[in-house]
Design an enzyme around this catalytic site. Structure first.
Site, PDB file in Angstrom:
ATOM      1  N   GLU A  91       0.830  -1.210   0.000  1.00 30.92           N
ATOM      2  CA  GLU A  91       0.000   0.000   0.000  1.00 30.92           C
ATOM      3  C   GLU A  91       0.866   1.262   0.000  1.00 30.92           C
ATOM      4  O   GLU A  91       0.428   2.323  -0.430  1.00 30.92           O
ATOM      5  CB  GLU A  91      -0.940  -0.013   1.220  1.00 30.92           C
TER       6      GLU A  91
ATOM      7  N   HIS B 254       8.577 -26.344   1.095  1.00 30.62           N
ATOM      8  CA  HIS B 254       7.865 -27.437   0.429  1.00 30.62           C
ATOM      9  C   HIS B 254       6.661 -26.913  -0.335  1.00 30.62           C
ATOM     10  O   HIS B 254       5.704 -27.639  -0.579  1.00 30.62           O
ATOM     11  CB  HIS B 254       7.450 -28.477   1.466  1.00 30.62           C
TER      12      HIS B 254
ATOM     13  N   LYS C 253     -13.874   1.916  -3.396  1.00 29.66           N
ATOM     14  CA  LYS C 253     -14.858   2.303  -2.373  1.00 29.66           C
ATOM     15  C   LYS C 253     -16.063   2.975  -3.029  1.00 29.66           C
ATOM     16  O   LYS C 253     -17.207   2.705  -2.687  1.00 29.66           O
ATOM     17  CB  LYS C 253     -14.220   3.258  -1.351  1.00 29.66           C
TER      18      LYS C 253
HETATM   19  O1  PA5 Z   1      -2.918   1.996   5.824  1.00 26.75           O
HETATM   20  C1  PA5 Z   1      -4.032   2.449   5.717  1.00 26.75           C
HETATM   21  O2  PA5 Z   1      -4.287   3.664   5.833  1.00 26.75           O
HETATM   22  C2  PA5 Z   1      -5.228   1.554   5.449  1.00 26.75           C
HETATM   23  O3  PA5 Z   1      -4.855   0.238   5.227  1.00 26.75           O
HETATM   24  C3  PA5 Z   1      -6.182   1.591   6.633  1.00 26.75           C
HETATM   25  O4  PA5 Z   1      -5.548   1.113   7.782  1.00 26.75           O
HETATM   26  C4  PA5 Z   1      -7.447   0.777   6.362  1.00 26.75           C
HETATM   27  O5  PA5 Z   1      -8.035   1.172   5.156  1.00 26.75           O
HETATM   28  C5  PA5 Z   1      -8.456   0.984   7.492  1.00 26.75           C
HETATM   29  O6  PA5 Z   1      -8.744   2.352   7.638  1.00 26.75           O
HETATM   30  P1  PA5 Z   1      -9.407   2.936   8.922  1.00 26.75           P
HETATM   31  O7  PA5 Z   1      -8.459   2.743  10.062  1.00 26.75           O
HETATM   32  O8  PA5 Z   1      -9.649   4.376   8.635  1.00 26.75           O
HETATM   33  O9  PA5 Z   1     -10.677   2.185   9.142  1.00 26.75           O
END
Ligand code: PA5
Length: 422
Positions: A271, A297, A410
């Site tokens: 990410e 394995h 989203k």
């Molecule tokens: O790293 C990030 O920002 C995302 O992976 C969030 O942790 C994830 O989308 C969850 O978001 P939130 O904590 O706002 O619910």
């Protein structure tokens, strides 16, 4: 203590030591660039008030709950899963169970509900934005059942969230205890905030030890001395390898208890680095979560003879907290090599042999060794990879800390929901 052995990257012939050392000049300017991004992940670990608040709350609810249930996803879940798996006994039914519901699969959620005694359960609803649909859906589901059972919401719920958003509004209205996720700490960098620290403290982990280890690695991360700055050195190798076409990063701990750490690492790398750079070019390093010896394995064949596009990061613990000799019950030529050998010896030998065979095949790999699996080392590991990822972002010319690519999905989810209401 955390040790590093990068020699197999050079021995593999993919990156030379001279190439590696030639990057030293970028350290100073990259540190300034990271500082200018105003990120709090390496500063929040000094927040004494945060720690005392968490400790005080954990103390005040001691003995009240049998199960702690985290409702959260992504960065709000993976750090807690890592900590639980690194420090819990897999087979012991500990006094307080820690469960992380990082999905909205209805079967999974209804099975969780069935297994829990709501009267003895504390739900931690964790969402920095306070509006993540998966987390809100989980919250609504369990809140409905708490209300139905006539339980007082504020006795069974804690919110860990940002300063704004729906959860904050509900907390204010219903008097639900709340901990803050600092505005300048992104979800996947938030394990050392209440997001990861509160669940850890509630199951009895020493969060001060965790933070102490994180602070020593933070000092290395901020050091302008190339030799000392291991997060920078790691990022240099990840980047140089990717420039040569080795842009997949396999994280392969030879420690069962670190299996899910590879999942935390996967989110952090994916990410953070999968982005359009400032010139609009798609860049990024692809994480692959693996486990030694299990995946010798399963995946190793691919790492050894498949496409030459992977850097393997081995993670080992030098001294396991328990070890025993392998009882060789059948004496024969086929078993003699196991005589007098412990499980730890065998594990280390297999790790070394795997690394050597990859190196011989011209496949870069490196070793990160923890002397023991301690909370201090775990804190250090979190900061090591967070710091390296911050540097990688500078090498890749991206914003490491946002995630615009997940927004479109989203929007489409919301659109498609308007067509499929029950
Ligand atoms: O790293 C990030 O920002 C995302 O992976 C969030 O942790 C994830 O989308 C969850 O978001 P939130 O904590 O706002 O619910």
């Amino acid at each position: 203590m955390i040790d590093f052995d990068f020699s197999n990257v050079f021995r593999s012939g993919v990156v030379s030591r001279a190439d590696f050392e030639s990057q030293e000049g970028k350290l100073d300017s990259f540190l300034k660039q990271i500082d200018a991004r105003n990120q709090g992940f390496y500063r929040v670990i000094d927040d004494e008030e945060m720690v005392t608040d968490i400790e005080a709350f954990s103390k005040s609810v001691k003995g009240k709950y049998d199960d702690i249930v985290v409702c959260g996803i992504g960065g709000s879940a993976l750090g807690t899963i890592t900590l639980r798996d690194a420090f819990a006994n897999f087979f012991e039914k500990s006094k307080v169970g820690l469960h992380v519901l990082e999905n909205i699969d209805p079967v999974f959620l209804s099975e969780a509900l069935e297994a829990l005694n709501l009267k003895r359960t504390l739900f931690l609803v964790i969402s920095k934005s306070g509006g993540t649909p998966e987390t809100l859906a989980q919250y609504f589901f369990f809140r409905q059942h708490l209300d139905k059972a006539g339980l007082v919401a504020k006795d069974h719920l804690v919110f860990i969230t940002g300063e704004k958003g729906l959860l904050r509004e509900v907390a204010d209205q219903d008097g639900i205890p709340t901990f803050s996720v600092p505005e300048d700490v992104g979800g996947r960098f938030s394990v050392l905030t209440p997001v990861g620290l509160l669940p850890a403290a509630l199951v009895g982990l020493d969060i001060r030890a965790l933070l102490q280890g994180a602070r020593s690695m933070r000092d290395a991360f901020l050091s302008v001395d190339f030799e000392e700055n291991k997060p920078f050195q790691l990022a240099v190798l990840q980047w140089l390898c990717s420039e040569k076409g080795y842009s997949n990063n396999v994280l392969m701990p030879y420690v069962m208890k670190l299996r899910t750490f590879a999942g935390w690492f996967a989110q952090l790398l994916a990410e953070s680095t999968g982005k359009f750079n400032s010139k609009g070019k798609s860049v990024g390093l692809t994480p692959i979560a693996s486990l030694g010896v299990t995946d010798q394995h399963s995946q190793l064949q691919l790492f050894a003879e498949g496409p030459k596009d992977k850097l393997v990061l081995f993670l080992q613990v030098e001294k396991f907290s328990y070890d025993m000799e392998i009882p060789v019950l059948v004496e024969s030529d086929k078993t003699r090599f196991l005589k007098g050998v412990s499980f730890q010896n065998l594990l280390h030998a297999e790790n070394k042999a795997t690394a050597e065979s990859l190196t011989e095949g011209g496949r870069p790999n490196l070793m990160i060794s923890l002397d023991t699996l301690s909370l201090e080392n775990m804190g250090g590991l979190f900061l090591l990879f967070e710091g390296a990822t911050a540097f990688l972002g500078e090498f890749l010319d991206i914003n490491t800390f946002d995630q615009p690519g997940v927004e479109r999905s989203k929007v489409l989810t919301r659109e498609s929901l308007s067509e499929c209401r029950l």
